[in-house]
Design a protein around this motif. Structure first.
Motif, short mmCIF file in Angstrom:
data_model
loop_
_atom_site.label_atom_id
_atom_site.label_comp_id
_atom_site.label_asym_id
_atom_site.label_seq_id
_atom_site.Cartn_x
_atom_site.Cartn_y
_atom_site.Cartn_z
N SER A 1 0.83 -1.20 0.00
CA SER A 1 0.00 0.00 0.00
C SER A 1 0.87 1.25 0.00
N ASP A 2 0.20 2.41 -0.01
CA ASP A 2 0.88 3.70 -0.02
C ASP A 2 0.87 4.36 1.35
N VAL A 3 0.82 3.57 2.41
CA VAL A 3 0.74 4.10 3.77
C VAL A 3 2.03 4.81 4.18
N SER A 4 3.17 4.19 3.92
CA SER A 4 4.44 4.75 4.39
C SER A 4 4.93 5.85 3.47
N THR A 5 6.04 6.46 3.83
CA THR A 5 6.64 7.47 2.97
C THR A 5 7.29 6.81 1.76
N SER A 6 7.83 7.60 0.85
CA SER A 6 8.40 7.08 -0.39
C SER A 6 9.72 6.35 -0.12
N TYR A 7 10.13 5.52 -1.09
CA TYR A 7 11.35 4.74 -0.95
C TYR A 7 11.97 4.53 -2.34
N PRO A 8 13.29 4.34 -2.41
CA PRO A 8 13.94 4.07 -3.70
C PRO A 8 13.51 2.72 -4.27
N TYR A 9 13.38 2.65 -5.59
CA TYR A 9 12.97 1.40 -6.22
C TYR A 9 13.49 1.32 -7.65
N PHE A 10 13.59 0.09 -8.12
CA PHE A 10 13.81 -0.19 -9.54
C PHE A 10 12.72 -1.16 -9.96
N LYS A 11 11.95 -0.81 -10.99
CA LYS A 11 10.76 -1.57 -11.35
C LYS A 11 10.77 -1.90 -12.83
N ILE A 12 10.46 -3.15 -13.14
CA ILE A 12 10.28 -3.61 -14.51
C ILE A 12 8.81 -4.00 -14.69
N THR A 13 8.17 -3.45 -15.70
CA THR A 13 6.78 -3.77 -16.00
C THR A 13 6.70 -4.35 -17.40
N ALA A 14 6.13 -5.55 -17.49
CA ALA A 14 5.97 -6.21 -18.78
C ALA A 14 4.49 -6.47 -19.02
N THR A 15 3.99 -6.07 -20.19
CA THR A 15 2.59 -6.29 -20.56
C THR A 15 2.56 -7.09 -21.85
N VAL A 16 2.08 -8.32 -21.73
CA VAL A 16 2.02 -9.22 -22.88
C VAL A 16 0.65 -9.88 -22.91
N TRP A 17 -0.02 -9.78 -24.05
CA TRP A 17 -1.34 -10.38 -24.21
C TRP A 17 -2.28 -9.80 -23.17
N ARG A 18 -2.88 -10.62 -22.31
CA ARG A 18 -3.79 -10.14 -21.27
C ARG A 18 -3.15 -10.24 -19.89
N ILE A 19 -1.83 -10.18 -19.85
CA ILE A 19 -1.09 -10.33 -18.60
C ILE A 19 -0.16 -9.15 -18.39
N GLN A 20 -0.13 -8.65 -17.16
CA GLN A 20 0.84 -7.64 -16.78
C GLN A 20 1.67 -8.18 -15.62
N PHE A 21 2.98 -8.07 -15.75
CA PHE A 21 3.92 -8.60 -14.75
C PHE A 21 4.79 -7.46 -14.24
N VAL A 22 4.93 -7.36 -12.93
CA VAL A 22 5.76 -6.33 -12.32
C VAL A 22 6.79 -7.00 -11.41
N SER A 23 8.04 -6.62 -11.58
CA SER A 23 9.11 -7.06 -10.70
C SER A 23 9.79 -5.81 -10.16
N MET A 24 9.90 -5.70 -8.83
CA MET A 24 10.41 -4.47 -8.24
C MET A 24 11.34 -4.79 -7.07
N THR A 25 12.45 -4.08 -7.02
CA THR A 25 13.40 -4.17 -5.92
C THR A 25 13.48 -2.80 -5.25
N THR A 26 13.46 -2.79 -3.91
CA THR A 26 13.42 -1.52 -3.18
C THR A 26 14.47 -1.49 -2.08
N VAL A 27 14.79 -0.28 -1.66
CA VAL A 27 15.64 -0.04 -0.49
C VAL A 27 14.79 0.72 0.53
N MET A 28 14.62 0.13 1.70
CA MET A 28 13.76 0.73 2.72
C MET A 28 14.54 0.97 4.00
N GLN A 29 13.93 1.70 4.92
CA GLN A 29 14.65 2.09 6.13
C GLN A 29 13.84 1.84 7.39
#
Length: 520
Positions: free
Chosen positions: A204-232
């Motif tokens: 959710s968006d409850v906490s404050t912002s954080y650094p991230y790297f996100k890959i979003t792939a949309t193929v056919w009727r599928i969307q895939f998200v892979s994300m790596t973050t650094v939190m504190q």
């Protein structure tokens, strides 16, 4: 603070040299005109993955469904700079709110200022950056939240005191590269919201912002998200960023439009500490693989990292109704679930919700209601740096765990005006006698008093109801600027002792997302 301000300046300066995917706001008020169109059976939008891509969203729905708000402030001056397929914009962010805490018999205030920059370069690159700093002297119920978490909810560390007020600094931004219609890569600092509900049991968006790297792939009727973050973990008493401890999280989310009316999704997250106080681990390259799911990797590399699994659904019923839900699994043993033993490590959460659009054939009148149920000790870990949180706030529901919640909203909007009535009700169990009963996710789970017989609401039985009525006028969607008049009452019953806080507020504010204070 100086390092963060410098990083923000360098980030903003760099982005002028490079524009693709444009992130939409997470603020639900500005997304209202899209909601009914999203429920059309012919809409292909993946609604449970936010923030949305502006271009894909416009292509996924009928264009005449999104013209309800008129941006008259920036009507004839959309961009500071525009040349061919490239452009850039810059404008101030500002807000000033005054209120009155009826119970505490005191005036309150919240004022802020900052800067927004965005733009794009050709059809591949886009960027955005926001900086917002402010001071807040809030009502008593908000002060209790700040004292507990040491942060202004959703905005960052709270500097100051209840007597003099608190100050905060918030920033977010991203660089986005769209390879083609199927792949997008994004590096930034910000928030995400994965789900179709008011709350998310996943992310959710409850906490404050954080650094991230996100890959979003949309193929056919599928969307895939892979994300790596650094939190504190911001528990350091000094309040200095260099004293905060670092942890990392990796997320995967697959959303599949099974048919025109049915969507199903699968979620997984891994959280692991980057600084245990004994050594610095750093990001684990095994979790950077965007193809696999992390649970098998966790076992293969022999690390007891924190993992969460989940599944979700959405069903469009006719053109105006929708059912949605989530199932979150932290840990469980099937035999204990079947036999209802109340084993402490059976840690799960369930969400069920309903939305109605154009209610009673009244255009733009909508209703939403949902129930969220999370067992004790869910999202906790044996290592305090592996709990499911960022910057002292949960990454899922703001109440943590050991609760059942009901949230309902009736909303009407017309052009730039909206009015909303809301009721949010919690029953949760707080800790007592220095014993951990499973509500506080920041406590290591080895301190639980009972192995069996655990149930939602155990501990100090607490009821919290927040009732609100507000009216907003959208001054400028481009600036995320709105004027608001609101009245709330927060009613709390802790172990039979009642407390009520009526509160009214009036002001103009820049909104960079959803901010929550309907929890404790």
């Amino acid at each position: 603070m100086h390092k963060k301000a410098l990083a923000f300046f360098l980030f903003s300066a760099f982005t002028f040299y490079v524009k693709g995917q444009t992130n939409m706001t997470l603020d639900r008020d500005f997304l209202l005109p899209y909601q009914s169109a999203f429920n059309d059976k012919n809409c292909t939008q993946f609604t449970s993955i936010m923030p949305y891509d502006k271009e894909k969203t416009d292509n996924a729905i009928h264009h005449d469904s999104t013209t309800n708000y008129t941006d008259f402030v920036f009507k004839n001056k959309d961009h500071l700079f525009s040349a061919g397929t490239s452009n850039a914009s810059i404008f101030p962010l500002a807000g000033a709110n005054g209120g009155y805490d009826v119970y505490g018999k005191m005036a309150t205030y919240d004022y802020s200022g900052g800067l927004h920059i965005d733009g794009k370069w050709g059809n591949k690159f886009s960027f955005s950056a926001n900086y917002l700093g402010g001071d807040i002297y809030g009502p008593s119920y908000l002060d209790s939240i700040i004292k507990r978490y040491k942060v202004v909810p959703g905005l960052g560390y709270a500097y100051g005191s209840a007597a003099t007020g608190y100050s905060y600094q918030y920033w977010d931004g991203y660089l986005s590269y769209t390879l083609n219609k199927n792949f997008n890569f994004q590096l930034g600092q910000g928030k995400q919201f994965w789900g179709d509900g008011y709350r998310s049991l996943f992310l959710s968006d409850v906490s404050t912002s954080y650094p991230y790297f996100k890959i979003t792939a949309t193929v056919w009727r599928i969307q895939f998200v892979s994300m790596t973050t650094v939190m504190q973990d911001a528990e350091a008493a000094s309040g200095l960023v260099q004293d905060f401890k670092t942890k990392y999280s990796s997320f995967q989310y697959i959303s599949w439009n099974v048919s025109k009316r049915i969507n199903v999704s699968i979620f997984e997250a891994i959280t692991y500490d980057g600084d245990s106080g004994r050594n610095v681990r750093g990001p684990d390259p095994a979790y950077l693989n965007p193809i696999l799911f992390y649970q098998s990797t966790n076992y293969n590399i022999g690390d007891p990292d924190k993992s969460n699994l989940g599944a979700a659904f959405k069903i469009k019923v006719a053109s105006n109704y929708q059912f949605y839900g989530q199932l979150l699994i932290d840990e469980f043993k099937l035999s204990n679930v079947i036999n209802h033993t109340g084993w402490w490590a059976n840690k799960q959460g369930v969400q069920a919700g309903f939305k109605a659009f154009n209610l009673f054939n009244v255009k733009n009148l909508s209703f939403q209601t949902e129930v969220d149920y999370v067992r004790p000790y869910t999202y906790t870990a044996r290592d305090p740096l592996q709990n499911y949180s960022n910057f002292n706030q949960p990454l899922a529901d703001p109440e943590g765990a050991n609760f059942i919640e009901s949230a309902s909203f009736l909303t009407y909007y017309h052009k730039n005006f909206l009015i909303q009535g809301s009721v949010d009700f919690y029953h949760f169990g707080g800790d007592k006698n220095s014993s951990d009963y499973g509500q506080n996710i920041f406590i290591i789970y080895t301190d639980h008093p009972y192995d069996y017989g655990n149930y939602v609401g155990q501990g100090v039985s607490t009821y919290l109801a927040t009732v609100g009525l507000r009216a907003d006028f959208i001054i400028s969607p481009k600036m995320n600027l709105k004027a608001e008049l609101a009245a709330y009452e927060s009613m709390e019953d802790i172990g039979g002792k009642d407390n009520s806080v009526p509160y009214i507020t009036l002001g103009v504010k820049t909104s960079l997302g959803n901010l929550y204070s309907d929890f404790r």
